[in-house]
Scaffold this active site. Sequence first.
Site, PDB file in Angstrom:
ATOM      1  N   THR A   1      -2.813  -4.643   8.450  1.00  0.00           N
ATOM      2  CA  THR A   1      -3.894  -5.618   8.483  1.00  0.00           C
ATOM      3  C   THR A   1      -5.024  -4.437   8.849  1.00  0.00           C
ATOM      4  OG1 THR A   1      -3.201  -5.842  10.776  1.00  0.00           O
ATOM      5  CG2 THR A   1      -2.739  -7.614   9.402  1.00  0.00           C
TER       6      THR A   1
ATOM      7  N   THR B   1       0.680  -1.220   0.162  1.00  0.00           N
ATOM      8  CA  THR B   1      -0.122  -0.023  -0.185  1.00  0.00           C
ATOM      9  C   THR B   1       0.873   1.422  -0.046  1.00  0.00           C
ATOM     10  OG1 THR B   1      -1.958  -0.990   1.138  1.00  0.00           O
ATOM     11  CG2 THR B   1      -1.727   1.099   1.564  1.00  0.00           C
TER      12      THR B   1
ATOM     13  N   GLY C   1     -10.756  -2.287   3.196  1.00  0.00           N
ATOM     14  CA  GLY C   1      -9.840  -2.062   4.266  1.00  0.00           C
ATOM     15  C   GLY C   1      -9.813  -0.767   4.799  1.00  0.00           C
TER      16      GLY C   1
HETATM   17  N1  ASP Z   1      -4.302  -1.683   5.158  1.00  0.00           N
HETATM   18  C1  ASP Z   1      -4.307  -2.311   3.530  1.00  0.00           C
HETATM   19  C2  ASP Z   1      -5.765  -3.102   3.612  1.00  0.00           C
HETATM   20  O1  ASP Z   1      -6.201  -3.384   4.554  1.00  0.00           O
HETATM   21  C3  ASP Z   1      -3.448  -3.425   3.140  1.00  0.00           C
HETATM   22  C4  ASP Z   1      -1.919  -2.771   3.441  1.00  0.00           C
HETATM   23  O2  ASP Z   1      -1.700  -1.832   3.949  1.00  0.00           O
HETATM   24  O3  ASP Z   1      -1.124  -3.456   3.131  1.00  0.00           O
HETATM   25  O4  ASP Z   1      -6.568  -3.039   2.549  1.00  0.00           O
END
Ligand code: ASP
Length: 337
Positions: free
Chosen positions: A251, A198, A228
């Site tokens: 997460t 991300t 997310g």
């Molecule tokens: N936080 C992002 C999600 O849960 C994923 C990530 O940051 O890698 O969609």
Amino acid sequence: MRALFCVVALFLMQATAFADTPIRLVIHGGAGTIDRSKITPELEQQYNAALAQALRAGHAVLLRGGPPVDAVVAAITVMEDSPLFNAGKGAVFTHEGRNELDSSIMDGSNRAAGAVAAVTTIRNPILAARAVMQRSPHVMLMGAGAEAFAKEAGLELVDPSYFRTEMRWKQLQNAIKEQKILLDHDGPAQPKDEKRGTVGAVALDAKGNLAAGTSTGGMTNKRWGRVGDSPIIGAGTWADNRSVAVSATGTGEMFIRSAAAHQVAARVMYAGETPAAAATHTLEEIAAIAGDGGMIVMDAKGNYAMKFNTEGMYRGTIGADGKPWVGIYGEPEKPVP
Ligand code: ASP
């Protein structure tokens, strides 16, 4: 006497220029289990170059007096266009083999915010998030409606195949084969070799205005229209000149359940914590419910932190001198030549 006056005047001008120019940009390209054995020196060099390019793009906006929102967009657009990161081109695949993208942005000067979720044809979701913020009365648009809005706003739409990379496709096949449940709310179920990727940015202009933005493909093998923290204001992104700008990665479910980005701001604003302490304490709260990841945080004086409780986080920063500093693992960031 005249010479002395000139020296004093020059000193004062420089001191003022310095005090008025705390411009800074901090970025991340995702936190997670970044396996050193799989990152060759060439690949590491590619990541460092992409991070430096993103930093320079955002810095150029700040240097010419542009708004921090545009600096955030400039930096994130570079990372969305790079196949190295899980955002825009190179995003991870859903269980059904699609790339569903989420993004958000917030302006710390007035707490205006915009976000898009689960979009599949907008080349740069961060541009759509900014358009929602600046050109609609809403904060979050999703799916087909967000795409219709982006089209009306004149943003570039692409065939969904544009986002595909072989590396991410293989990641999905492995996840399906091994029946990896990547989204188990009850525990850390991330596969060891997962690179999240991300991207996010926080920016500060010379007037003390902050902005934050985040963009992602989410998590490999996600299903059922899962969204997310990244497009959720207060979870993945937050900016308020009175406290801090924050962009998170990790997460997502646990970041949502912790109101992570807003929690950092609240700790700074109400409890008087430093940005670094607020980030550390918020990550501890997230770890307590079996989440992990990282975040970048900056206040209106330019105090910043890049914190993570995973093996690594792609990250970097650039200040008034225009020299990018980048890092991947736990070691301190290094200057990019
Ligand atoms: N936080 C992002 C999600 O849960 C994923 C990530 O940051 O890698 O969609």
